[in-house]
Design an enzyme around this catalytic site. Sequence first.
Site, PDB file in Angstrom:
ATOM      1  N   HIS A 100       0.834  -1.217   0.000  1.00 27.68           N
ATOM      2  CA  HIS A 100       0.000   0.000   0.000  1.00 27.68           C
ATOM      3  C   HIS A 100       0.867   1.265   0.000  1.00 27.68           C
ATOM      4  O   HIS A 100       0.643   2.198   0.773  1.00 27.68           O
ATOM      5  CB  HIS A 100      -0.968  -0.012   1.190  1.00 27.68           C
ATOM      6  CG  HIS A 100      -1.971  -1.119   1.103  1.00 27.68           C
ATOM      7  ND1 HIS A 100      -3.289  -0.921   0.794  1.00 27.68           N
ATOM      8  CD2 HIS A 100      -1.820  -2.463   1.239  1.00 27.68           C
ATOM      9  CE1 HIS A 100      -3.914  -2.086   0.767  1.00 27.68           C
ATOM     10  NE2 HIS A 100      -3.044  -3.036   1.023  1.00 27.68           N
ATOM     11  N   TYR A 154       4.057  -5.821   9.069  1.00 26.36           N
ATOM     12  CA  TYR A 154       3.881  -4.361   9.158  1.00 26.36           C
ATOM     13  C   TYR A 154       5.005  -3.747   9.988  1.00 26.36           C
ATOM     14  O   TYR A 154       5.485  -2.657   9.689  1.00 26.36           O
ATOM     15  CB  TYR A 154       2.506  -4.008   9.757  1.00 26.36           C
ATOM     16  CG  TYR A 154       1.341  -4.315   8.835  1.00 26.36           C
ATOM     17  CD1 TYR A 154       1.398  -5.367   7.927  1.00 26.36           C
ATOM     18  CD2 TYR A 154       0.176  -3.558   8.856  1.00 26.36           C
ATOM     19  CE1 TYR A 154       0.342  -5.663   7.081  1.00 26.36           C
ATOM     20  CE2 TYR A 154      -0.886  -3.840   8.001  1.00 26.36           C
ATOM     21  CZ  TYR A 154      -0.801  -4.899   7.118  1.00 26.36           C
ATOM     22  OH  TYR A 154      -1.849  -5.185   6.271  1.00 26.36           O
TER      23      TYR A 154
HETATM   24  C1  HEM Z   1      -0.048 -11.934   4.740  1.00 25.08           C
HETATM   25  C2  HEM Z   1      -0.888 -10.990   4.342  1.00 25.08           C
HETATM   26  C3  HEM Z   1      -0.493  -9.533   4.247  1.00 25.08           C
HETATM   27  C4  HEM Z   1       0.728  -8.960   4.087  1.00 25.08           C
HETATM   28  C5  HEM Z   1       2.056  -9.670   3.937  1.00 25.08           C
HETATM   29  C6  HEM Z   1       0.548  -7.528   4.081  1.00 25.08           C
HETATM   30  C7  HEM Z   1       1.559  -6.593   3.966  1.00 25.08           C
HETATM   31  C8  HEM Z   1       1.431  -5.234   4.155  1.00 25.08           C
HETATM   32  C9  HEM Z   1       2.500  -4.272   4.327  1.00 25.08           C
HETATM   33  C10 HEM Z   1       3.977  -4.608   4.301  1.00 25.08           C
HETATM   34  C11 HEM Z   1       1.950  -3.064   4.521  1.00 25.08           C
HETATM   35  C12 HEM Z   1       2.673  -1.749   4.819  1.00 25.08           C
HETATM   36  C13 HEM Z   1       2.766  -1.540   6.340  1.00 25.08           C
HETATM   37  C14 HEM Z   1       3.428  -0.247   6.761  1.00 25.08           C
HETATM   38  O1  HEM Z   1       4.551   0.059   6.295  1.00 25.08           O
HETATM   39  O2  HEM Z   1       2.860   0.454   7.607  1.00 25.08           O
HETATM   40  C15 HEM Z   1       0.533  -3.232   4.413  1.00 25.08           C
HETATM   41  C16 HEM Z   1      -0.374  -2.230   4.509  1.00 25.08           C
HETATM   42  C17 HEM Z   1      -1.721  -2.424   4.422  1.00 25.08           C
HETATM   43  N1  HEM Z   1      -2.406  -3.622   4.375  1.00 25.08           N
HETATM   44 FE1  HEM Z   1      -1.612  -5.415   4.313  1.00 25.08          FE
HETATM   45  N2  HEM Z   1      -0.779  -7.256   4.231  1.00 25.08           N
HETATM   46  C18 HEM Z   1      -1.452  -8.458   4.332  1.00 25.08           C
HETATM   47  C19 HEM Z   1      -2.792  -8.651   4.508  1.00 25.08           C
HETATM   48  C20 HEM Z   1      -3.703  -7.656   4.491  1.00 25.08           C
HETATM   49  C21 HEM Z   1      -5.120  -7.844   4.645  1.00 25.08           C
HETATM   50  C22 HEM Z   1      -5.814  -9.191   4.882  1.00 25.08           C
HETATM   51  C23 HEM Z   1      -5.688  -6.605   4.571  1.00 25.08           C
HETATM   52  C24 HEM Z   1      -7.123  -6.239   4.714  1.00 25.08           C
HETATM   53  C25 HEM Z   1      -7.946  -6.869   5.532  1.00 25.08           C
HETATM   54  C26 HEM Z   1      -4.621  -5.633   4.390  1.00 25.08           C
HETATM   55  C27 HEM Z   1      -4.778  -4.272   4.290  1.00 25.08           C
HETATM   56  C28 HEM Z   1      -3.747  -3.355   4.323  1.00 25.08           C
HETATM   57  C29 HEM Z   1      -3.945  -1.914   4.305  1.00 25.08           C
HETATM   58  C30 HEM Z   1      -5.257  -1.167   4.230  1.00 25.08           C
HETATM   59  C31 HEM Z   1      -2.678  -1.335   4.373  1.00 25.08           C
HETATM   60  C32 HEM Z   1      -2.327   0.140   4.362  1.00 25.08           C
HETATM   61  C33 HEM Z   1      -2.244   0.696   5.764  1.00 25.08           C
HETATM   62  C34 HEM Z   1      -1.650   2.097   5.691  1.00 25.08           C
HETATM   63  O3  HEM Z   1      -2.231   2.930   5.025  1.00 25.08           O
HETATM   64  O4  HEM Z   1      -0.591   2.287   6.306  1.00 25.08           O
HETATM   65  N3  HEM Z   1      -3.435  -6.308   4.350  1.00 25.08           N
HETATM   66  N4  HEM Z   1       0.225  -4.568   4.210  1.00 25.08           N
END
Ligand code: HEM
Length: 325
Positions: A48, A314
């Site tokens: 994201h 995260y």
């Molecule tokens: C194994 C599964 C997942 C991985 C490896 C993953 C990985 C990531 C990573 C690396 C980030 C950036 C975090 C940061 O630097 O703050 C992120 C952000 C995000 N993820 Fe995931 N994610 C996963 C599953 C999900 C799921 C299931 C959802 C929704 C239910 C989701 C929704 C989001 C959202 C909305 C953001 C953005 C948050 C922001 O604006 O900082 N992710 N994810």
Amino acid sequence: MVKLAKLSFLFLPTLLLGQTASAEVQGNDFIQVFEQLSGKQPGVRKGHAKGVCVVGEFAPSTAALQYSSSALFTAESVKASIRFSMAGGNPAANETERSPRGVGVQFKLPDGRVHNIAGLTTPVFPGKDPQTFLGLLQTLVPNEQGRIDFAKVKQYRQEHPSTQAQFNWLQSHNPPSSYSRVQYYGIHSFNFVDDKGDKTKFKWQLAPVAGELALTEQQMKQLPPTFLADKLKQELSTGSVLFELHAIIGYEDDVTNDPSQFWPKDRQTISLGLQTINQSGDNRCDGINYDPNVLSKGIEPSDDPVLRLRSTVYAISFGKRLSGN
Ligand code: HEM
């Protein structure tokens, strides 16, 4: 000492092999594959990467009080830092593409603690567990000529049917015309916990009060790759943007450990409150990690293995981006 060192050296390969054979997916595996998919992106989120930060307030309804003792529902209203985003690690992602959009909300509770939610515009996740999702991402890594092997991706999907539901959803729903005109899904199951310790499983959804409005096929061809942040700013210049936070209440035998499955449609929905957004362009989100397991007392994570692993990934991404990596 020398003997011991020699011994460990001899046994090390065996130990490592043993570990590899049974090793579970680690948070860092995702960080690596994101880098293979989107290149090194120093200082930005590894998932994201592209997004916009807004601020607002959440006014809870009283409906949740019968299920949960969370301070999120006892306060009159709480401030919220919200970030809307494009899925994936590409900070220049094309905003007309068929991929999920995301939302992260950090509620500031009266006692100074926070409660996070972070969801997507699809009701399901592409994989029943971290292993399946990681495998899908790995098949999407381009070869040395920069080409994705789509036959391999298709085969992976056939062999791993839990990756299919999100793909089908994205094919049958055009991308949103605005971050404010689409429904966001919490996907995982969580538990409300009341004062007596009784638990109720639920999934949250954030529904746009103005209703959903998707891009037309023509807009998908004509719009520039970046328009969502400006669109939101323009909407906010004439008034607030509103969402209603809902909870879908699960039955006792509804699946909680598989985010690729959605519960049957007839489950009861309750309103948890109104989320108002007043202003965009805030930069407070830069310092926020929307870890979805940071919850207030009265709401607990479920046994979903994808939800559990998100905290680790995260945290790594947060540490890297804050240190400019
Ligand atoms: C194994 C599964 C997942 C991985 C490896 C993953 C990985 C990531 C990573 C690396 C980030 C950036 C975090 C940061 O630097 O703050 C992120 C952000 C995000 N993820 Fe995931 N994610 C996963 C599953 C999900 C799921 C299931 C959802 C929704 C239910 C989701 C929704 C989001 C959202 C909305 C953001 C953005 C948050 C922001 O604006 O900082 N992710 N994810």
